[in-house]
Scaffold this motif. Structure first.
Motif, short mmCIF file in Angstrom:
data_model
loop_
_atom_site.label_atom_id
_atom_site.label_comp_id
_atom_site.label_asym_id
_atom_site.label_seq_id
_atom_site.Cartn_x
_atom_site.Cartn_y
_atom_site.Cartn_z
N LEU A 247 0.85 -1.26 0.23
CA LEU A 247 0.13 -0.15 0.00
C LEU A 247 1.08 1.26 -0.14
N LEU A 248 1.87 1.28 0.80
CA LEU A 248 2.84 2.52 0.80
C LEU A 248 3.41 2.71 -0.58
N HIS A 249 3.81 1.53 -1.27
CA HIS A 249 4.67 1.65 -2.52
C HIS A 249 3.73 2.38 -3.49
N LEU A 250 2.35 1.91 -3.40
CA LEU A 250 1.46 2.61 -4.21
C LEU A 250 1.21 4.04 -3.93
N LEU A 251 1.10 4.44 -2.54
CA LEU A 251 1.12 5.63 -2.27
C LEU A 251 2.30 6.60 -2.65
N GLY A 252 3.44 5.94 -2.43
CA GLY A 252 4.69 6.31 -2.69
C GLY A 252 5.08 6.41 -4.33
N LEU A 253 4.19 5.98 -5.08
CA LEU A 253 4.43 5.99 -6.57
C LEU A 253 5.50 5.26 -7.00
N LEU A 254 5.84 4.21 -6.19
CA LEU A 254 7.03 3.33 -6.33
C LEU A 254 6.44 2.28 -7.29
N ASP A 255 5.17 1.93 -7.20
CA ASP A 255 4.55 0.82 -7.95
C ASP A 255 3.17 1.30 -8.49
N ARG A 256 2.80 0.60 -9.32
CA ARG A 256 1.30 0.78 -10.06
C ARG A 256 0.31 0.05 -9.54
N PRO A 257 -0.89 0.35 -9.18
CA PRO A 257 -1.93 -0.50 -8.75
C PRO A 257 -2.31 -1.52 -10.12
N LYS B 134 -2.89 7.86 -13.57
CA LYS B 134 -2.86 8.20 -15.03
C LYS B 134 -1.62 9.14 -15.39
N LEU B 135 -0.70 9.09 -14.60
CA LEU B 135 0.70 9.64 -14.82
C LEU B 135 1.71 8.92 -15.34
N SER B 136 2.40 9.66 -16.41
CA SER B 136 3.26 8.99 -17.16
C SER B 136 4.43 8.78 -16.13
N GLU B 137 5.70 8.01 -16.56
CA GLU B 137 6.72 7.74 -15.81
C GLU B 137 7.26 8.88 -15.45
N ARG B 138 7.61 9.88 -16.33
CA ARG B 138 8.40 11.25 -16.10
C ARG B 138 7.33 12.07 -15.09
N GLU B 139 6.00 12.16 -15.27
CA GLU B 139 5.27 12.74 -14.44
C GLU B 139 5.30 12.25 -12.89
N ALA C 11 -5.30 -2.63 -10.35
CA ALA C 11 -6.59 -2.14 -10.59
C ALA C 11 -7.16 -0.97 -9.53
N GLY C 12 -8.04 -0.13 -9.61
CA GLY C 12 -8.47 0.92 -8.88
C GLY C 12 -7.98 2.45 -9.35
N THR C 13 -8.48 3.38 -8.49
CA THR C 13 -7.95 4.78 -8.73
C THR C 13 -7.29 5.12 -7.37
N LEU C 14 -6.40 6.14 -7.70
CA LEU C 14 -5.54 6.76 -6.58
C LEU C 14 -5.41 8.11 -6.70
N VAL C 15 -5.88 9.05 -5.98
CA VAL C 15 -5.95 10.51 -5.96
C VAL C 15 -5.01 11.19 -4.87
#
Lengths: 400, 225
Positions: free
Chosen positions: B47-57, B71-76, B59-63
């Motif tokens: 969960l922390l990896h998803l919140l830290g954008l170290l991994d992508r879910p 929806k962000l690109s790797e650079r974003e 499924a589901g959305t994260l705002v």
């Protein structure tokens, strides 16, 4: 400088200055060795080629060779032509020669060398055969009835030492029988033994031209006139100048005369050189790539962390490229120092080749090419592994 | 501040499929200090990896902070991590060749600050974590607790919207753990810093405003309450 490059440079400088010094030094030394390897052998080969060229000029042909016109077996009035040639600007001296076949016999040992009749007064101004006297003396102008024998032709007294037919160790003061093509046999006293280190001269015998003219019943004839010019390298221009001054005989440059021999040597060395350069470059690519790849793999976790805290992968890649370029620069500088030390050493203790000592000849173009090659290789070696690592999932990199 | 809905993270495929997160819905408000707890393998770190954008879910959305980060690109995502997130790792994860100050300097410089601004920010943040005098020390010359404080300083230097800490006390003794937790708590209270921290230590509960308890990849009622 751009922001990204500044950060990459900052990161690279810290990783280098505070990283493992032993590994850094080892890597720099490896690149230095690769650099020396890229340059040293071609330099030696270039030195050998220069030696061969110089020997050809000094002991066989001079800079230009004048030969009889078409359908004329010999050059008549050789002295007159020599005087004419000597008046041409840029000519240092010229000397007539008459090469004839003969059989030389000493104590029952018989061989058929090339017998060259020379003018002892002018010959030393064109060639350096006289500097190779190892026993006795060089021929003088009035030395009729005397002969100069090449060291290889003189041979050795010991059995089975000589690989070619020789006179079995003839010495200065001994008499040899010389039978000319016209069947005339005369006795000659050996005045000197000459060892120039060149096969062309050391297998020959030399007498004064007057002797040969007497035997042949001719006067002032020559089969060649050898010309020494002031500078080497402008032989083609000198040839044209001689023609303009009215020399109607055939004029060859030393390169023309030794074309087959030299081209085969230079060609063979060229192949060796090419293979050596390719192998050295492949080794350079592999070594630099492995060293930097290992360094990056070792820092894989660190790269992952840098990405995790928001450092763009381009900055990380650039920092590794900067590191690779730094290592390459140091390696090249160390390589230059090593090469200069090696050249200094070889200047004192030269490599001895048949024909003389060889000094490596450093070609600036080759040095520039080698430096450029190493930099390109380092660029690739820095870029590819860091690019591969930063493309990994961040978590995989962090987990190592 | 954070709104996650139906977050899934599935590793492997078919019979070897592992659901590390299985439909997690969560909402974290600005300024909260939230603890993520649960047994080993419950999905806390995922969960922390998803919140830290170290991994992508899967499924589901994260705002996060108003941005749908899925929806962000790797650079974003990299820029988002740099500008809006601060991440504290369990093993400090400092660059060993950089001093304490340089470790902090790096993300601030990348963000585009001038050298002067960076240095001032670094010194300020080092003062905040109590290491002003040790700015020139390499990580190897610092204790575990000090290294973790440097790591926290590094995470905070760009004033992130969200501070994420993955078991920051796991490698520390109890005295240093208290120091670190007190520090994070102070940052949360005084700077209104939103913090999400993973922990498996029961005694850490006292520091959190709220606990997200995970079990088999799902948020369940906290059994400790």
């Amino acid at each position: 400088m751009l922001e990204e490059e500044q950060v990459a440079l900052f990161l690279a400088s810290r990783l280098i200055s505070r990283g493992n010094k032993g590994t850094l030094l080892l890597t720099i030394m490896i690149i230095a060795m690769v650099f020396v390897n890229l340059i040293f052998l071609p330099s030696i080969i270039a030195g050998v080629v220069v030696l061969f060229n110089q020997q050809t000029i000094d002991y066989s042909y001079g800079n230009l060779v004048i030969e009889p016109r078409e359908n004329t077996p010999v050059i008549g009035d050789a002295t007159k032509l020599v005087q004419k040639i000597n008046r041409v600007p840029g000519v240092v001296a010229s000397t007539p020669r008459y090469a004839a076949g003969a059989t030389v016999v000493y104590k029952g040992k018989s061989t058929t060398p090339l017998l060259i009749a020379i003018d002892p007064a002018s010959e030393p101004e064109v060639l350096k055969v006289h500097t190779g006297i190892v026993s006795g003396d060089y021929l003088g102008e009035g030395d009729t009835g005397q002969i100069l024998i090449g060291d290889t032709l003189a041979g050795s007294r010991e059995l089975d030492v000589d690989r070619t037919p020789t006179l079995g160790g003839v010495e200065v003061g001994k008499m040899v029988d010389v039978t000319f093509r016209n069947g005339v046999t005369r006795q000659f006293r050996v005045k000197g033994i000459v060892d120039t280190g060149t096969a062309g001269s050391d297998s020959n015998a030399f007498i004064v031209r007057k002797d040969l003219m007497d035997v042949l019943g001719r006067e002032d004839e020559a089969s060649q006139i050898l010309v020494r010019t002031r500078t080497t390298g402008d032989e083609d221009a000198m040839r044209i100048l001689l023609m303009q001054y009215g020399v109607q005989e055939k004029i060859w440059t030393w390169e023309d005369k030794s074309a087959d021999f030299l081209q085969s040597i230079v060609g063979s060395f060229g192949i060796i050189n090419f293979i050596s350069t390719v192998v050295s470059l492949v080794i350079a690519v592999v070594v630099i790539f492995i060293v930097i790849f290992i360094s990056i793999v070792y820092r894989r976790k660190q790269i992952g962390i840098l990405q995790a805290i928001g450092i763009d992968r381009r900055i990380i890649i650039k920092s590794y490229i900067f590191q690779a370029l730094f290592i390459c620069t140091c390696g090249t500088i160390a390589g230059c120092a090593l090469l200069l030390a090696l050249l200094q050493y070889l200047a004192v203790y030269p490599l001895v080749f048949p024909g003389g000592p060889v000094a490596p000849l450093l070609d600036t173009g080759l040095v520039v090419q080698s430096v450029a090659s190493l930099f390109v290789v380092s660029l690739i070696a820095g870029y590819v592994p860091s690019w591969l690592t930063t493309r990994e999932e961040i978590l995989s990199a962090i987990r190592g | 501040m954070i709104r996650g809905s139906g977050l899934q993270k599935i590793y492997g495929k078919g019979s070897v499929e592992v659901r590390a997160l299985d439909g997690v819905d969560l909402e974290i408000r600005k300024g909260e200090f939230v603890g993520v707890m649960g047994a080993s393998g419950s999905g806390k770190s995922t969960l922390l990896h998803l919140l830290g954008l170290l991994d992508r879910p899967s499924a589901g959305t994260l705002v996060i902070d108003g941005v749908d980060v899925t929806k962000l690109s790797e650079r974003e995502r990299t820029l988002f991590r740099l500008n809006r997130l601060g991440y504290v790792f369990q093993d400090y994860a400092l660059v060993p060749e950089l001093t304490a100050e340089e470790n902090i300097y790096l993300p601030s410089k990348v963000r585009g600050m001038t050298v002067k601004e960076c240095t001032r920010a670094c010194r300020d943040i080092l003062s905040l974590v109590g290491l002003r005098e040790r700015y020139n020390f390499l990580p190897g010359e610092l204790s575990g607790g000090e290294q973790q404080r440097v790591a926290i300083a590094r995470a905070l230097v760009n004033n992130p919207a969200l501070l994420l800490a993955d078991e920051p006390c796991a490698n520390l003794d109890s005295r240093n753990s208290v120091l670190i937790l007190d520090l994070i708590r102070k940052l949360n209270r005084e700077l209104k810093q939103t913090v999400v921290m993973v922990s498996h230590e029961d005694w850490h509960r006292q520091y959190f405003d709220r606990i997200l308890y995970l079990q088999d990849g799902k948020i369940v009622p906290d059994p400790g309450v």
